[in-house]
Design a protein around this motif. Sequence first.
Motif, mmCIF file in Angstrom:
data_model
loop_
_atom_site.group_PDB
_atom_site.id
_atom_site.type_symbol
_atom_site.label_atom_id
_atom_site.label_comp_id
_atom_site.label_asym_id
_atom_site.label_seq_id
_atom_site.Cartn_x
_atom_site.Cartn_y
_atom_site.Cartn_z
ATOM 1 N N TYR A 182 -10.576 -16.803 7.626
ATOM 2 C CA TYR A 182 -9.533 -16.063 8.337
ATOM 3 C C TYR A 182 -9.715 -14.572 8.087
ATOM 4 C CZ TYR A 182 -6.875 -20.376 9.131
ATOM 5 O OH TYR A 182 -6.475 -21.616 9.540
ATOM 6 N N THR B 218 -2.657 -14.971 12.164
ATOM 7 C CA THR B 218 -3.224 -16.285 12.444
ATOM 8 C C THR B 218 -3.194 -17.167 11.201
ATOM 9 O OG1 THR B 218 -4.659 -15.314 14.133
ATOM 10 C CG2 THR B 218 -5.252 -17.506 13.321
ATOM 11 N N ALA B 219 -3.516 -16.566 10.038
ATOM 12 C CA ALA B 219 -3.469 -17.328 8.793
ATOM 13 C C ALA B 219 -2.045 -17.815 8.525
ATOM 14 C CB ALA B 219 -3.973 -16.473 7.630
#
Length: 840
Positions: A140, A145-146
Motif C-alpha cells: 500500500y 486505500t489502506a
Amino acid sequence: MDPQYASALADAGVTMVRQSSILMWDIVPQTTINDYLNNVNNVQDPSTWNWNPSNNMTETMPESDVAAFQNEGIKVFSILAGVPAWLSYNDNAGGMPKNWWVYEDIIGKLYQHYQDRIDYFELFNEPEIELAPKLAGSGYSDLYTAYRDLYYHGMIGIKRINPNFSKPVGGPVAAYTDNYTWLNNMLGDADIKNDVGFASWHRYDVDSTNDVGISNWENAAARNGRPDLPMFVTEYNNPYVGMETADVISYIGGKLSVLMDKGATGAFLYGTDDRADGLNAAVRHDWYIIRQDGTLTPRLWPIRLLSKQLKLGLGQNKMKKTSTEGVTGASAAINANGNPVVWAVNDSTSAVSTDVVLNNLGLSSNVTLSHYLASASNDADSVYLTEKKKVLKNSVSTTITLPPKSVYGIIVEKKATPPVNETIMTTQTPENFSSDARYELGTKFKTKVNGKIAKVRIYTNGIESGDHTVSIWNANGTRVWGPYVWTVPKGKAGWKELVLQTPLHITANTDYIVSVSNSTDNLYPVTLQGFNYPINNQDLITYSTSGLVGTTVGEMPTLPGYQNANYFRDIVFVPSGTSGFAPEAPANLTASEGISQVYLKWTASGGASNYTVSRSTSNGGPYSPVKGCSSISTTTCSDDAGLIGGTTYYYVVTAMNSFGISGSSNQTSAIPLSSGGEPVTIMTSQTPDVFNNEAQYELGTKFKSNVNGQITKVRIYTNGIEAGDHTVRIWRVSDSSVVAGPYTWNVSAGSEGWKEFTLPIPLGITADTDYIVSVSNSTDFYYAYKEFGFDSPINNGNLITYTGSGMAAVVPGTMPSIVYHNGNYFRDVVFVPAISPQSP
C-alpha cells in the motif's frame, strides 16, 4: 479514565466516555499466522484470550472498567485496533495485516465479546498518523486505500460472526478536520457505505468559536445519501490552557455551543484523571479533568452546567435561533423534557451584562427561571439565582451578568402537568389464577420512542401476597433495573403498582423484558393464548409469545409461555418530551452537630433524582443553598461551609427531577460545636503481646468521654501480615444501636503498628455516654491481643475506659459483650473534644 471516577463523572452530566482502546495485541495470545489458521493451542477460541490485561501501560480497558461506567448510565465508545506484530508486514505492530481472514476473525470475535458492553465502536484511530509509518512492505502507498481495506475487512469479520450486529461501527477517526474527504470516499464506496454507522474525527485548537469543520463533514454525508449520519467529534481540547484556569470554562462552553448549533451528535473532551502512574503520566497534569479526590477541575464545570443543570444531556434537543449582543456567543434549545433553555459564553477578560429575552415559549402561566453559572468562582454545582417570572405575550425577559471567562445558563421550569402514562395492557384481565409453583414471569416489549419506565405493575386476585422480586432486562440478558423485593399486600383483585424510586430511561426500538416472580404462595394470573397476537398500545409494542416464563426465580425468563400465555406483567411508560410530576417534599429531615459542621439526613422522595439542602441563620428563612449539598443524589450530607460554633443554623431540603422542584421539607436546626483541643486516643504506648488467628470475631473497646466531641477516625493495631476487609462499627451501649457504620475497611499488609480508618462522616458523641468501637478481623483471622490488658482502666485525656473494656462477640456484626481475661483487642478511636455552645 479510572473507573473509580465514574460516579463523579455521571454526577457532572457526562453521558458518554471514550474509554481507551480494544487492542488485538493485548488480548490475542502471541502466535503465528499459520498457527492461528490451524488453531494451534486452540488460539481461535476467545475463551483462551486475555480479556483483562494487567500491564499498567496497556491501553485496553479491563471489563470491570466498562461495567463501572455502564452502572452509572454512561455510554462507552471504544476503538478496535492494534494489529499484532505477528500478523503485520515487517513485524510492525499496528500495521497492515498479512492475512485478511485472520484479521477478520479477530475483529469479529472482539466485537462479539464487547457488543453488550460497548455502545459505539471505532475502527482504527487517527490512521493518518498511526498508519502512515507502517505501510512499508504491505504493497500500500495510499493511506486512504489502506484504511478503507482495514474498515472493509473489519466489517466482513463483524458481520460474519455477528450477522445481526446492533452496535454501530464508524470512522474514519481522522486526526485532521480536513479529512472529511475520507468520509466522502467511504460513503461513496458501495462495499462499505451502509456499514458506516457514524462519522468521527478530532480537533485541537485555541478558538472556542471554531466549528471544527462539521459543516464539511455533514455535507459529505448528505452528498452521499446519508444526511442523518451521526457526527461525533471524538477528541477536542485546547492544549494551551491549564486545567485549573478559568480559560477552559469559556473555551469548552463555547466549543460545545458551536457543536450543538451545528448539529453534532456528541463531542468528547480529551482528558485524563489525576493518577501519578500509568500511561501518559508526563502529560496528566496538563490534561486531567478530575482530581485524585474525585472533585472536578474547571474543565468539567461547563459540561455540568449544560448537560446536567440545563438537562441537555437527557436526549434529543431542539436547537433554536438566537441573536447575541455583547457576549462571545449564545445558544437556545428546547431540551428533551420540553424545557426552554438558553446559555451564553463570555470569553473576554471583562465582565459583560446582557439582556435575555425568550420568545415563543408556548406558555401562558408564571414560570421559574433557574440560573446557573460556571466561572472562576462558581462550579455550577447548584442554582446561582432563582426568579419567578410572568409570561407576557409568550415571552419572558431578564438581565444577566457574565464574569470573565464564564458560561451562564437559564432553564425555564414549567409548571408540572400530569404525565402521559402508557401501559402495555388496558382492558385485558386474567382468565385464571394458578398456584402450581414459583416462576420468574415476564412480558417482552419495546417502545417506538425514548422514554422512562416510571412503574411496574402486576394483576393479582384478592389473595396473592408476599415478597415478589421485580427486574427489568434487556434482550441480551443484562438486568438493567433491580432486583427489587416488592411486598404485595392482599386486597381487591386488580392491578397493583410499584413506583420506581429512580425512573429507568429506555431506548426506542430496543427489546426489554419486565419480570416479576410470584411469591411463596405460588399464585399468579394467566390467560392462555393471551399473546397469540401482539398487544400494542400507543408507543408500546409486544410480540406473539411476549409472555415469558423462567423456572429459576431471579433469572431472566426466556421460555415462551405455555400456549402463548399472558402472565400480566406490565409497565407504566412515560415518553420523552412529555410532562410529569415534580417529586414530593422530602420528609424526616434531621440534623446533628459536629465540630464546625452539621450532619443532615432525610427520607427519600419518590421520583426524585437529586436534592438540595438550604440553610438560614433565621428561623423560617430565607434560605440559601449549601455548597456541597446542592443537586446531590444521596439522602445525607455534611455542611461544613464556614459554620461558626455556637451559632444556630436552620435547614430545609427540597427534591427535584426533570419535571420540577418539590416543596420544602420540615425545618430542622442544629448548633455546631467549637473545637476545644487536640485529638486524643484511648491508647498511647500500649502494644499487644501476641497476634492470634483462630477465627473471625467482632472485637471492640468500651469507652466514654467526659466532654462532648466527635470521633473522626477508628484505628487498630496490626502485625505485618494482617490484611483484607474489616468491618468498622461504633455502638451506643444503652440501646445496642449502631451509631456509625458498618463501613468496610480494606486493611493492607505492611509494617507492624497502628492503622487508621477515617470515618466518612465524623460521629458526634455525648459526654458520659458509653460507646463501643468494634472492628471485625478479616478472613485471615489475625487480631492483636494482650491478656489482662484491661485489668485496670486505660484513660487518656478526655477518654475513659473500664476494667474489662476489651470486648468480643463470636458472631461478626453483633455488639461485643464477652469479656475474656480482661483482654485488650487494640480497637481505638481518634476523638476531638469540643466546647459546647453552653460552655463559658
